[in-house]
Write an enzyme that holds these catalytic residues in place. Structure first.
Site, short mmCIF file in Angstrom:
data_model
loop_
_atom_site.label_atom_id
_atom_site.label_comp_id
_atom_site.label_asym_id
_atom_site.label_seq_id
_atom_site.Cartn_x
_atom_site.Cartn_y
_atom_site.Cartn_z
N THR A 19 -12.83 -8.80 -5.12
CA THR A 19 -13.43 -8.46 -3.83
C THR A 19 -12.62 -7.37 -3.12
O THR A 19 -12.93 -6.98 -2.00
CB THR A 19 -13.47 -9.70 -2.90
OG1 THR A 19 -12.12 -10.18 -2.75
CG2 THR A 19 -14.33 -10.80 -3.46
N LEU A 22 -9.76 -1.79 -4.54
CA LEU A 22 -9.79 -1.09 -5.83
C LEU A 22 -11.03 -1.51 -6.65
O LEU A 22 -11.70 -0.67 -7.26
CB LEU A 22 -8.51 -1.39 -6.63
CG LEU A 22 -8.40 -0.66 -7.96
CD1 LEU A 22 -8.26 0.85 -7.75
CD2 LEU A 22 -7.22 -1.17 -8.78
N ARG A 51 -9.95 -15.45 -3.62
CA ARG A 51 -9.95 -16.72 -2.88
C ARG A 51 -11.21 -16.93 -2.04
O ARG A 51 -11.64 -18.04 -1.83
CB ARG A 51 -8.73 -16.77 -1.94
CG ARG A 51 -7.42 -16.96 -2.66
CD ARG A 51 -6.27 -16.73 -1.71
NE ARG A 51 -6.41 -15.41 -1.07
CZ ARG A 51 -5.59 -14.91 -0.18
NH1 ARG A 51 -4.55 -15.61 0.23
NH2 ARG A 51 -5.76 -13.71 0.33
N HIS A 178 -3.94 5.72 -14.06
CA HIS A 178 -5.27 6.33 -14.20
C HIS A 178 -5.20 7.82 -14.48
O HIS A 178 -6.17 8.42 -14.92
CB HIS A 178 -6.16 6.00 -12.99
CG HIS A 178 -5.75 6.67 -11.73
ND1 HIS A 178 -4.79 6.15 -10.90
CD2 HIS A 178 -6.16 7.82 -11.15
CE1 HIS A 178 -4.64 6.95 -9.87
NE2 HIS A 178 -5.45 7.97 -9.99
N HIS A 240 2.84 8.92 -12.37
CA HIS A 240 1.84 9.93 -12.74
C HIS A 240 2.48 11.25 -13.21
O HIS A 240 2.13 11.76 -14.28
CB HIS A 240 0.93 10.23 -11.55
CG HIS A 240 0.27 9.02 -10.97
ND1 HIS A 240 -0.31 8.04 -11.75
CD2 HIS A 240 0.09 8.62 -9.69
CE1 HIS A 240 -0.82 7.10 -10.96
NE2 HIS A 240 -0.58 7.43 -9.72
N LYS A 331 1.66 14.82 0.45
CA LYS A 331 0.48 14.48 1.24
C LYS A 331 0.32 15.51 2.35
O LYS A 331 1.28 16.16 2.74
CB LYS A 331 0.65 13.09 1.83
CG LYS A 331 0.63 12.01 0.75
CD LYS A 331 0.49 10.64 1.34
CE LYS A 331 0.31 9.60 0.26
NZ LYS A 331 -0.98 9.74 -0.46
#
Ligand code: NAP
Length: 484
Positions: A19, A22, A51, A178, A240, A331
């Site tokens: 849920t 990701l 949960r 990824h 990465h 960033k």
């Protein structure tokens, strides 16, 4: 277009944290695309586990909303979506307690691949691994997928490896990065090892330096508390950028097999020299009018964590002696661009009169945007008036080159999940690789923490702090432009 989708065996995939963010943003929409591509055999099931109390119908509704929000153009396929949702189940389960585990055990089937995606906080990995065994849910053929961050230093990574190793052997553990699932990253290997052109030049005799840039325009978003404890080094470089460096620098494996590739990557990590402090530039984005600073975003006015890092790294082996690797990630930079640039040496002597420019071949591998590969070559400027030379890119944007033959874009996650079902670990990090990466990273982080190093401020929407430019300029080199 002829479909080249390779079928996989029938599977049950349990998503712990089914849920969570990701799962909703990446895993489930990705699985839906694989379903539409015909890669999810009939009978395969996806079982969400978390949960929150919910039944199958409630979960299907949640996934349907996730696909509507995060799915690509495929989300319009209502019939496909209805069929996909029918393959979903849900079990309310507590990783740290006993609730729900017998229900999950009762759901599992024999004779199909069992995969368990740990899309939860790493602190729960041990609980999940233990209970999968206690309740007889994992068999010897089961696979587990674990998400980053894999530890925050060598000690915690080792502890995590030990925890998983208590219940699963290395061949069952899929540590996901990824970046390795990106089409261009795999193409990097195809270009390097599938062509006669590049490999003979792939060494310090011909390569001047290599730049790896992963620039983001976003800030820390809602992850401020996590990011303040992590920073760009732990969040991006240790995993990465290090993986990209390994793929560029590694020796050719004898075959493209999981252990052969990972053995070669491990050798690269072990050959990384310690980085001297004056070869590291750390930065923090400053406030910009009403747009808050990094420190405001992480709600820590005394934060020394870096939102940007640039560094010069040396790989001490025969192939790369004297060819530095410059890494940079940050960033709130001026463009969202990830690329690896292999900058070849110049010719040293030009036979063309009046030509004083330093012409360089550059192989640029773009991870985003517009995945593709550029090869900068020197040609004659068209037109009369003598032999004037210019540098132009030979652009190999895959979507253009392959035209109608191009497969629809697959996200890194969906590609990697299918590799899990196939039992192919080539694009996943092995435990010893992760530990070696932390063993190299730890002293650098400990060094700047001991020095109380204060990150340099940089403007939002820039290319990072001025000192990062100087890191290159001192060596007579410069960063490639981070395009907006
Ligand atoms: P999240 O949104 O906080 O979701 C966490 C999930 O875990 C929820 O489904 C939650 O559901 C479940 N959960 C929490 N405690 C549990 C327990 N005791 N037993 C069973 N389930 C429990 O986190 P996320 O962003 O999806 O991240 C999941 C993992 O992926 C983390 O390790 C994160 O570092 C990693 N990751 C995330 C991203 C991303 O883009 N989000 C990217 C890279 C890596 P309930 O509250 O209903 O139990």
């Amino acid at each position: 277009m002829v479909s080249r989708v390779i079928p996989v065996d029938e599977f049950d995939l349990v998503i712990f944290g089914g849920t969570g963010d990701l799962a909703r943003r990446k895993i489930l929409p990705g699985l839906f695309r694989r379903y539409l591509a015909g890669q999810m055999p009939r009978g395969s099931r996806i079982i969400g586990a978390a949960r929150t109390e919910m039944d199958d119908a409630g979960y299907r509704e949640m996934v349907s909303e996730a696909v509507a929000e995060f799915g690509g153009p495929e989300k319009a396929d209502a019939t496909g979506l209805a069929d996909f949702l029918a393959a979903l189940r849900y079990v309310a389960i507590d990783a740290t307690g006993d609730g729900g585990w017998s229900d999950l055990a009762a759901l599992m089937r024999d004779g199909v691949v069992r995969a368990f995606y740990f899309s939860v906080a790493p602190s729960l990995f041990g609980d999940l691994a233990e209970r999968l065994h206690t309740y007889g849910i994992a068999d010897r053929n089961s696979r587990i997928v674990v998400e980053k961050p894999f530890g925050r230093d060598l000690a915690s990574a080792k502890a995590l490896n030990d925890t998983l190793a208590a219940h699963f052997n290395e061949g069952q553990i899929y540590r996901i990065d990824h970046y390795l699932g990106k089409e261009t990253v795999q193409n990097l290997m195809a270009v390097r090892f599938g062509n006669v052109l590049f490999e003979p030049l792939w060494n310090s005799h011909y390569v001047d330096h290599i730049q790896i840039t992963v620039a983001e325009t976003v800030g820390v978003g809602g992850r401020g508390a996590y990011y303040d404890k992590s920073g760009a080094m732990r969040d991006m470089v240790q995993n990465h950028l290090m993986q990209l460096l390994c793929l560029i620098a590694m020796e050719p494996p004898s075959v493209f097999g999981a252990d052969e590739v990972r053995d070669e990557k491990l050798k690269v990590i072990r050959a990384l020299q310690p980085v001297e402090s004056h070869h590291i530039v750390r930065g923090q984005y400053d406030a910009n009018g009403d747009t808050p600073s990094f420190r405001a975003d992480v709600e820590n006015p005394r934060s020394f964590t870096e939102s940007f890092i640039a560094m010069k790294v040396n790989v001490s082996n025969w192939r790369w002696a004297d060819t530095p690797f410059y890494l940079r990630t940050g960033k709130k930079m001026k463009g969202r661009a990830s690329e690896i640039a292999v900058v070849f040496k110049d010719l040293g002597h030009s036979i063309f009169e009046g030509d004083t420019a330093r012409h360089r071949n550059i192989l640029a591998i773009r991870l985003q945007p517009n995945e593709g590969i550029d090869l900068q070559v020197t040609i004659k400027e068209p037109g009369p008036g003598g032999m004037r030379l210019i540098d132009v890119p030979l652009d190999m944007t895959f979507a253009d080159a392959l035209g109608d033959d191009a497969e629809p874009a697959t996200d890194a996650y969906e590609r990697l999940i299918m590799d899990v079902i196939r039992g192919n670990q080539t694009l996943f990090m092995r435990g010893d690789e992760v530990e070696a990466a932390w063993a190299w990273t730890d002293p650098l982080i400990n060094g700047w923490e001991a020095r109380n190093d204060v990150p340099k401020l940089y403007d939002q929407g820039s290319a990072g702090p001025e000192d990062a430019m100087m890191l290159m300029h001192r060596d007579g080199r410069r960063w490639r432009d981070v395009k907006a």
